[in-house]
Write an enzyme that holds these catalytic residues in place. Structure first.
Site, PDB file in Angstrom:
ATOM      1  N   PRO A 330       0.850  -1.194   0.000  1.00  0.00           N
ATOM      2  CA  PRO A 330       0.000   0.000   0.000  1.00  0.00           C
ATOM      3  C   PRO A 330       0.884   1.241   0.000  1.00  0.00           C
ATOM      4  O   PRO A 330       1.750   1.389   0.865  1.00  0.00           O
ATOM      5  CB  PRO A 330      -0.813  -0.133   1.299  1.00  0.00           C
ATOM      6  CG  PRO A 330      -0.038  -1.083   2.153  1.00  0.00           C
ATOM      7  CD  PRO A 330       0.734  -1.976   1.241  1.00  0.00           C
ATOM      8  N   LEU A 331       0.688   2.115  -0.972  1.00  0.00           N
ATOM      9  CA  LEU A 331       1.574   3.256  -1.171  1.00  0.00           C
ATOM     10  C   LEU A 331       0.767   4.545  -1.143  1.00  0.00           C
ATOM     11  O   LEU A 331      -0.168   4.713  -1.926  1.00  0.00           O
ATOM     12  CB  LEU A 331       2.307   3.140  -2.515  1.00  0.00           C
ATOM     13  CG  LEU A 331       3.168   1.882  -2.702  1.00  0.00           C
ATOM     14  CD1 LEU A 331       3.509   1.688  -4.168  1.00  0.00           C
ATOM     15  CD2 LEU A 331       4.429   1.994  -1.867  1.00  0.00           C
ATOM     16  N   GLN A 410      -6.628  -1.041   3.048  1.00  0.00           N
ATOM     17  CA  GLN A 410      -5.860  -0.787   4.267  1.00  0.00           C
ATOM     18  C   GLN A 410      -6.427   0.429   4.975  1.00  0.00           C
ATOM     19  O   GLN A 410      -6.699   1.453   4.340  1.00  0.00           O
ATOM     20  CB  GLN A 410      -4.381  -0.545   3.974  1.00  0.00           C
ATOM     21  CG  GLN A 410      -3.550  -0.477   5.256  1.00  0.00           C
ATOM     22  CD  GLN A 410      -2.098  -0.104   5.030  1.00  0.00           C
ATOM     23  OE1 GLN A 410      -1.794   1.008   4.629  1.00  0.00           O
ATOM     24  NE2 GLN A 410      -1.196  -1.042   5.289  1.00  0.00           N
ATOM     25  N   CYS A 442       2.404   3.231   9.947  1.00  0.00           N
ATOM     26  CA  CYS A 442       2.526   4.533   9.279  1.00  0.00           C
ATOM     27  C   CYS A 442       3.280   5.521  10.165  1.00  0.00           C
ATOM     28  O   CYS A 442       2.899   5.754  11.312  1.00  0.00           O
ATOM     29  CB  CYS A 442       1.148   5.085   8.942  1.00  0.00           C
ATOM     30  SG  CYS A 442       1.204   6.706   8.150  1.00  0.00           S
ATOM     31  N   GLY A 581      10.696  -4.553   2.712  1.00  0.00           N
ATOM     32  CA  GLY A 581      11.841  -3.665   2.864  1.00  0.00           C
ATOM     33  C   GLY A 581      12.962  -3.947   1.895  1.00  0.00           C
ATOM     34  O   GLY A 581      13.558  -5.030   1.915  1.00  0.00           O
ATOM     35  N   GLY A 604       7.508  -2.259  -2.198  1.00  0.00           N
ATOM     36  CA  GLY A 604       7.063  -0.875  -2.246  1.00  0.00           C
ATOM     37  C   GLY A 604       7.895  -0.037  -3.185  1.00  0.00           C
ATOM     38  O   GLY A 604       7.593   0.103  -4.367  1.00  0.00           O
TER      39      GLY A 604
END
Length: 739
Positions: A330-331, A410, A442, A581, A604
């Site tokens: 989720p970006l 999300q 976040c 990551g 991501g």
């Protein structure tokens, strides 16, 4: 294995004529991507001494003069580009703009380690706050009652004579809008695919789907063309009032009802009240245990006050995460529908909405519900090999691939009542939802200070209550969560949080079983940690071992309490574990699975820089994409953007804005063929270099003006009211002078 091998993809037929011919050179004749000032001692002679190669391939590879080539000192954190592609770039301040690498924290917002008041560092460092994107709009606003209607048969305008918008179609076409765009051969990309355009007369390609018809009375009427035979039957909703092939659209009347608290959320309210009562009982039991003066009888009396929850969770749809299912993270901002659609085309097997906040969801705010829209391609099941589907694995045996899909939502929430209501709203109004993911990582200040996002990492009891409550009201939709290692460096919290999300606390578990978390994603960084430091995959591996221990001891845990209930367990009685990551290639992906023992990897930044990372994972090799192929992906994004947001002035402005956000990451890609050694590292920043052709050089520019030039290849000249400010100031150059 050939590192230069690539998987062929279809190319737009008009690409060479519309895009490559629009490549703009700077005033000094150098490619626009590099404002090169040659060394004063060399002058023009330095350029004359360059060697041109690969003429047979039609590419111009430029080798700097010997005096310009520096010794190969293998600088840590610097991409190892072959010497023949290096150039010297000196700006007015006497330094290379690339000396300051891009700050990926800008993509997530300022963290607590930075001051929220006065700016600590001025100049070219840091991020641009409160960015202004201007406004793209027609000079004359056409009334919506005329937008999709033929000239002589307009729809009724509810405002009548009081309407302050234009009803004169011919005046609007002649004076109220820019001339039609010439990109895509002047043909509307939406009409060419679907046989109609939902922008109607406002479309900036309207000349390609309109005509003037002479009627029997001699009058000439402007009409919109429709050719529905071109379009295939969509899997998602399609109407002339909305995007084609988009699902999870919520009616305005339903959002209005949510805003007025007219939607029935009684199940959420009832469960929240019960959870508050039970939480209070647990606190009393805990205090009684630590108080030596409390007698055993009093403890028994407290236990006797336990009340069963008002209802049990429904049995969940089965999920599957595995080696074949790389997932797009989720970006924020960049994780929009067109970009997710592009990644699905290239092999992403799972996608997520941008993070939505629970309270605006419950209140029916349009901005948050818009994040829940998905393309029909995201509703298709993940692609698994026949060998996997035929496996005798207990997980696969209970998994129904035909019922699965790719898109999940999300949300962030600061309390269980809000999260529970948001989960019930989402599952009530969104028919195409794979899962609901709770964001517990976040780092944005606004979210953190409100007690949501990474603030939950320090409140593991709250994480358990939220997951347990969401699981109770979400119907067949599974609940998952995304964590970080912790808030502060050298103070990891993930293991405790995983234990609570998976096992639950002893007091809750003894009475209710496990919380029901279906999957956990762990980002290998803390909130405080900068992106310049690598993700801690060693710690992720330790957490993967913890998940495996849960799988091994699951039966033992449940048998000591009560017979396990399918509704209290994760789907298929398994908890999947995803790592996140620094995944930038197939090598990173498979290393994470094989060495850290995660089920799959969430990608991501790697997908933002090169969306074809999913193709590399499927192929098991590096793919050296040419500049033409990469430009094809940009064109595809533009087409998808116009389908999602419209081909009118506002829609094209929105598409341009999000394309530039995408290019703010894509420029950082260094072609495989230019590197001295592999694998590439996502945090390595390149020195100034030339590409193998002018287009490749342009795409490597860190100047936002060059990104705008790339956008103009497909979206035409930017509207005079359009503005763009990059998130990171080092990409802005002379932006202060422009105001």
């Amino acid at each position: 294995m050939d590192p230069n091998a690539t998987t062929p993809i279809p190319h737009p037929p008009e690409l060479a004529s519309t895009a490559e011919k629009r490549l703009i050179e700077a005033e000094n004749g150098e490619p626009a991507a590099k404002r090169v000032r040659l060394d004063e001692d060399g002058g023009e002679n330095a350029r004359d001494s360059a060697v041109k190669g690969d003429a047979a391939n039609g590419q111009e590879h430029i080798t700097p003069a010997a005096s310009e080539i520096k010794p190969d000192n293998r600088v840590k954190g610097q991409a190892p580009i072959k010497a023949e592609y290096l150039v010297e770039v000196i700006h007015n301040n006497g330094r290379d703009a690339r000396d300051e690498g891009p700050d990926d924290d800008a993509a997530e917002g300022r963290t607590a380690s930075e001051p929220s008041g006065k700016v600590a560092r001025k100049g070219k460092k840091g991020q641009n706050q409160a960015r202004d994107f201007g406004r793209s709009a027609d000079s004359i606003r056409l009334c919506n009652s005329r937008m999709l209607s033929d000239e002589f048969s307009p729809k009724h305008c509810s405002f009548g004579d009081r309407c302050n918008l234009s009803h004169d179609l011919r005046k609007y076409l002649a004076e109220g809008r820019r001339p039609d765009l010439e990109t895509f051969g002047g043909k509307c990309p939406i009409f060419e695919v679907h046989g109609w355009c939902n922008a109607g007369w406002k479309c900036l390609f309207v000349r390609s789907h309109m005509e003037e018809v002479e009627r029997e009375d001699g009058r000439k009427e402007l009409v919109l063309l429709r050719d529905l035979t071109r379009s295939k039957k969509p899997e998602g909703e399609a109407s002339e009032d909305g995007p084609y092939g988009v699902v999870n659209t919520v009616a305005s009347v339903d959002k209005h009802r949510m805003g007025r608290s007219k939607v029935d959320l009684s199940r959420s309210v009832e469960y929240s009240k019960w959870m508050d009562q039970y939480t209070n009982l647990v606190k009393q039991l805990h205090n009684a245990r630590v108080d030596e003066k409390k007698r055993e009888e009093e403890l028994g009396e407290l236990r006797a006050t336990f009340v069963e929850p008002p209802f049990k969770p429904s049995e969940k749809r089965r999920l599957y995460f595995g080696r074949e299912t790389p997932v797009l993270a989720p970006l924020t901002t960049q994780g929009n529908l067109p970009f997710r659609r592009l990644c699905v085309d290239l092999g992403a097997q799972g996608t997520y909405s941008e993070m939505a906040m629970a309270k605006p969801i419950v209140q029916g705010q349009q901005s948050e519900w818009a994040l829940m829209k998905a393309h029909e391609s995201e509703t298709r099941p993940p692609t698994l090999s026949p060998e996997t589907l035929a496996s005798n694995s207990p997980i696969v045996k209970v998994y129904d691939n035909s019922r699965d899909l790719r898109f999940g939502a999300q949300i962030s929430a600061s309390s269980h009542p809000l999260a529970i209501k948001a989960a019930e709203c989402l599952t009530t109004f969104l028919p195409h939802l794979r899962l609901i993911d709770l964001n517990c990582g976040c780092p944005i200040d606004m979210i953190y200070k409100a007690g949501a996002g990474s603030a939950l990492l320090e409140q593991h009891n709250k994480i358990e209550r939220i997951i347990r409550g969401m699981n109770a009201v979400s119907g067949e939709v599974p609940i998952t969560c995304k964590l970080r290692i912790g808030v502060k460096e050298n103070h990891p919290l993930a293991k405790k949080n995983i234990e609570r999300a998976v096992f639950g606390s002893p007091d809750f578990r003894n009475q209710l079983g496990a919380p029901g978390c279906a999957a956990i994603t762990l980002h290998g960084r803390t909130r405080q940690q900068r992106y310049k430091k690598p993700a801690d995959w060693g710690y992720i591996a330790e957490c993967a071992a913890l998940i495996q221990s849960y799988r091994d001891k699951r039966d033992e845990l449940t048998d000591t309490v009560r017979e396990p209930d399918a509704s209290t367990l994760a789907p298929s009685s398994e908890v999947f574990f995803l790592g996140n990551g620094d995944c930038y290639s197939h090598a990173d992906y498979y290393k994470a699975i094989d060495e850290s023992h995660v089920d799959t990897v969430m990608i991501g930044r790697g997908a933002l820089i090169k969306p074809w990372v999913f193709e590399e994972i499927a192929a098991g090799q590096y793919l050296d994409k040419s500049s033409t192929e990469r430009l094809g992906y940009i064109e595809r994004f533009c087409r998808y953007g116009m389908e999602a947001w419209g081909a009118d002035e506002m829609g094209i402005g929105t598409t341009r804005r999000f394309l530039l956000e995408y290019l703010s990451f894509a420029y950082r890609y260094v072609p495989i063929g230019l590197l001295e050694r592999l694998p590439p590292a996502i945090n390595d920043r390149p020195p100034a270099y030339r590409g193998r052709d002018d287009l490749e050089t342009l795409m490597a520019s860190d100047n936002y003006r060059d990104w705008i030039k790339i956008s103009e290849m497909f979206l035409g000249p930017a509207h005079e009211g359009f503005k763009f400010q990059p998130k990171h100031k080092s990409n802005s150059y002379e932006m202060e002078a422009e105001g």
